[in-house]
Write a protein that holds these residues in place. Structure first.
Motif, PDB file in Angstrom:
ATOM      1  N   TYR A 244       3.519  -8.899  -1.547  1.00 55.72           N
ATOM      2  CA  TYR A 244       3.101  -7.560  -1.999  1.00 55.72           C
ATOM      3  C   TYR A 244       3.741  -6.476  -1.127  1.00 55.72           C
ATOM      4  CZ  TYR A 244      -0.120  -3.608  -1.195  1.00 55.72           C
ATOM      5  OH  TYR A 244      -0.650  -2.372  -0.939  1.00 55.72           O
TER       6      TYR A 244
ATOM      7  N   ALA B 203      -0.771  -1.889   8.027  1.00 47.71           N
ATOM      8  CA  ALA B 203       0.580  -2.012   7.455  1.00 47.71           C
ATOM      9  C   ALA B 203       1.295  -0.661   7.481  1.00 47.71           C
ATOM     10  CB  ALA B 203       0.494  -2.546   6.023  1.00 47.71           C
ATOM     11  N   PRO B 204       2.616  -0.682   7.646  1.00 48.48           N
ATOM     12  CA  PRO B 204       3.333   0.589   7.831  1.00 48.48           C
ATOM     13  C   PRO B 204       3.394   1.426   6.567  1.00 48.48           C
ATOM     14  CG  PRO B 204       4.885  -1.239   7.717  1.00 48.48           C
ATOM     15  CD  PRO B 204       3.517  -1.838   7.749  1.00 48.48           C
ATOM     16  N   GLN B 205       3.353   2.750   6.743  1.00 43.98           N
ATOM     17  CA  GLN B 205       3.636   3.635   5.619  1.00 43.98           C
ATOM     18  C   GLN B 205       5.142   3.787   5.479  1.00 43.98           C
ATOM     19  OE1 GLN B 205       1.444   7.165   7.226  1.00 43.98           O
ATOM     20  NE2 GLN B 205       3.411   8.190   7.090  1.00 43.98           N
ATOM     21  N   ALA B 206       5.569   4.301   4.337  1.00 45.63           N
ATOM     22  CA  ALA B 206       7.000   4.448   4.066  1.00 45.63           C
ATOM     23  C   ALA B 206       7.661   5.263   5.177  1.00 45.63           C
ATOM     24  CB  ALA B 206       7.212   5.114   2.707  1.00 45.63           C
TER      25      ALA B 206
ATOM     26  N   HIS C 238      -3.992  -5.538   6.735  1.00 43.13           N
ATOM     27  CA  HIS C 238      -3.501  -4.666   5.664  1.00 43.13           C
ATOM     28  C   HIS C 238      -3.666  -3.198   6.059  1.00 43.13           C
ATOM     29  CE1 HIS C 238      -3.180  -4.195   0.993  1.00 43.13           C
ATOM     30  NE2 HIS C 238      -2.450  -3.320   1.627  1.00 43.13           N
TER      31      HIS C 238
ATOM     32  N   ARG D 189       7.287  -5.960  -1.954  1.00 45.94           N
ATOM     33  CA  ARG D 189       7.445  -5.231  -3.217  1.00 45.94           C
ATOM     34  C   ARG D 189       7.231  -3.739  -3.041  1.00 45.94           C
ATOM     35  NH1 ARG D 189       6.095  -9.623  -7.197  1.00 45.94           N
ATOM     36  NH2 ARG D 189       3.963  -9.875  -6.471  1.00 45.94           N
ATOM     37  N   GLN D 190       6.415  -3.370  -2.048  1.00 47.90           N
ATOM     38  CA  GLN D 190       6.163  -1.948  -1.791  1.00 47.90           C
ATOM     39  C   GLN D 190       7.270  -1.315  -0.956  1.00 47.90           C
ATOM     40  OE1 GLN D 190       3.504  -0.656  -3.360  1.00 47.90           O
ATOM     41  NE2 GLN D 190       3.181  -2.748  -4.068  1.00 47.90           N
ATOM     42  N   GLY D 191       8.290  -2.104  -0.603  1.00 50.28           N
ATOM     43  CA  GLY D 191       9.400  -1.545   0.164  1.00 50.28           C
ATOM     44  C   GLY D 191       9.351  -1.849   1.644  1.00 50.28           C
TER      45      GLY D 191
ATOM     46  N   GLN E  33      12.079   7.760   3.748  1.00 53.17           N
ATOM     47  CA  GLN E  33      10.691   7.540   3.296  1.00 53.17           C
ATOM     48  C   GLN E  33      10.589   6.700   2.029  1.00 53.17           C
ATOM     49  OE1 GLN E  33       7.172  10.086   4.455  1.00 53.17           O
ATOM     50  NE2 GLN E  33       8.578  11.596   3.672  1.00 53.17           N
ATOM     51  N   THR E  34      11.421   5.680   1.919  1.00 51.17           N
ATOM     52  CA  THR E  34      11.306   4.757   0.782  1.00 51.17           C
ATOM     53  C   THR E  34      10.908   3.364   1.275  1.00 51.17           C
ATOM     54  OG1 THR E  34      13.654   4.295   0.977  1.00 51.17           O
ATOM     55  CG2 THR E  34      12.983   5.907  -0.698  1.00 51.17           C
ATOM     56  N   HIS E  35      11.445   2.962   2.405  1.00 52.58           N
ATOM     57  CA  HIS E  35      11.176   1.639   2.946  1.00 52.58           C
ATOM     58  C   HIS E  35      10.411   1.754   4.261  1.00 52.58           C
ATOM     59  CE1 HIS E  35      14.426   0.816   0.137  1.00 52.58           C
ATOM     60  NE2 HIS E  35      14.080  -0.454   0.159  1.00 52.58           N
TER      61      HIS E  35
END
Lengths: 298, 298
Positions: A176, A121-124, A118, A179-181, A64-66
């Motif tokens: 962006y 976009a996927p969550q971690a 947007h 940068r959020q992984g 759950q980081t990337h």
């Protein structure tokens, strides 16, 4: 060096991380990697590496980081749906979502062109596949600029500055996200005009494939060269190290699928993820929890 | 020159369109424009100009080409809620929405920090007010960097590069929104530390205001200087001609509200919108429609 290693090494030649020298004409849709593979061997290899993808997806989910954003683009009949089916089947659907971007609806058109993108976009921890994407807004609406009038954007439409603004907005969104992984991989399934003709013919000749045929495919086919120019420009303007384009030779479906899955596996592998371990103090408590469960009255 | 014109001209001094020289200490929270206005005259003027805002909002709604995003930021008790109530009451609520950004929830934290922000961006024709905003992610989490660990962002947190990345992502989102036709106005309600003390005391002393008091306000008050630094940096890094900051002197509530509504009115007025007219061919048909309705059997 075995076939798998040689194949993985060949992948680099399809990746565009800097678009400044990009020319679509330099890429051969018929390429099969010259690995001595045929269709059956290719399918075998695909089956082998699918297990790797399943393991890597589990690690992505657990950490759950990337996250991973896979963008699929290509002319009609280039194999977008088939790629999703054959590459991603077998992966735990809890960790994967496919979003198909059809023509924008009335609410979409009242917002900026990246609003629905947007939002999806996927969550971690997750993999999201865009079947078509933000790039439609610099492809189909570039080939058919009349479509721009459906939107509510003020100012001059269809000028060089207008398109430069869109490319820039797309670049910044992807920067962006990275940068959020989010690992961003953009695949262009590259077929030849002749291959499209054969695939559209098959959709008319084979009864089981007829539901896939749309008269608009024939209409859009007339704009082949305009689409090729629009793709060339979009890829040149938006290929970046953190959001590369992969020009997938796609005349051979079995090879296209191998290139897609191989690229995904390499990108996930580069995250060097391992199964998350409890922190030392939690570790310490695990024996207590175990004892409590063992001592519980039945 | 009457009071209204002199007031509108004074507004320029509060607008920061280029942050490179910005220093928060240069801005006096006690400023009342030196127009010879007092509280009652100010309230009167506010009532007058509210009619203008209503007309301009109707034009925005009818044209459906532009939208307005109003961002309200300020220390606790700076007057964000009161500004929304007193400036926007009277405007048709069908054209206005307020989104309050509280602490991000679990789903928010699994996405990039701009995910919930972009989702709430206004559609064409609408006014959206952000009561707190994307800036909380470079304010409260900068003052309390431990909060960053609640997110799922990989890589080094709380480094200069990390914050520069966030400023950059915010700048790019606002640039994109402005290209889509959104007028972006960012208000910092600037009160002094002493004024905050008096307002928090009033929340404790006046029974009708007690529900507004939160012990966390006193806790955050201890970080006043850190917040001031975080605001200074955020404003310096993100003030742009297409997304200016307005440093609102806010020790006098009546004057703060005038500055906010005056700035909004000027920005909407600059769009030079007029009532949309039917196209010539529709115009031509209107007489036919009229005749049909008149001839309809009761």
């Amino acid at each position: 060096m075995n076939t798998l290693s040689r194949f993985l090494n060949a992948l680099d030649s399809y990746k565009i991380s800097d678009g400044s020298q990009f020319r679509l004409a330099d890429h051969n849709p018929d390429d099969d990697g010259h690995l001595g593979l045929d269709k059956d061997m290719g399918k075998n290899l695909l089956r082998q590496v699918k297990g790797l993808l399943q393991d890597l997806q589990e690690l992505l989910y657990a950490n759950q980081t990337h996250s991973l954003l896979i963008i699929l683009q290509g002319m009609d009949a280039a194999g977008k749906d088939g790629t999703i089916k054959h590459v991603m089947s077998g992966v735990n659907p809890q960790g994967v979502a496919v979003t198909s971007f059809k023509q924008p609806g009335p609410t979409d058109l009242l917002h900026g062109f990246l609003w629905r993108i947007h939002a999806a976009a996927p969550q971690a921890g997750r993999i999201v596949i865009f079947n078509r994407s933000q790039y439609e807004d610099v492809l189909v609406s570039r080939v058919h600029p009349d479509l721009l009038k459906n939107g509510h954007v003020p100012g001059a439409l269809n000028t060089p500055e207008f398109w430069e603004g869109r490319y820039s907005d797309i670049r910044h969104l992807e920067h962006y996200l990275s940068r959020q992984g989010t690992v961003v991989l953009k695949f262009f399934l590259n077929i030849s005009r002749e291959e499209q003709r054969e695939r559209l013919l098959a959709r008319l000749d084979i009864p089981e494939k007829r539901w896939k045929f749309s008269p608009s495919d024939l209409h859009e086919r007339e704009y082949w060269d305009d689409y090729a120019t629009a793709y060339q420009d979009a890829i040149a303007q938006t290929a970046r190290p953190h959001a590369p384009w992969i020009i997938v030779p796609a005349n051979h479906k079995w090879y296209a699928r191998l290139v897609v899955i191989g690229t995904i596996i390499r990108a996930l592998h580069n995250l060097r993820q391992v199964t998350p371990q409890p922190s030392p103090d939690v570790m310490h408590q695990l024996d207590d929890y175990r004892t409590r469960l063992l001592q519980e009255k039945p």
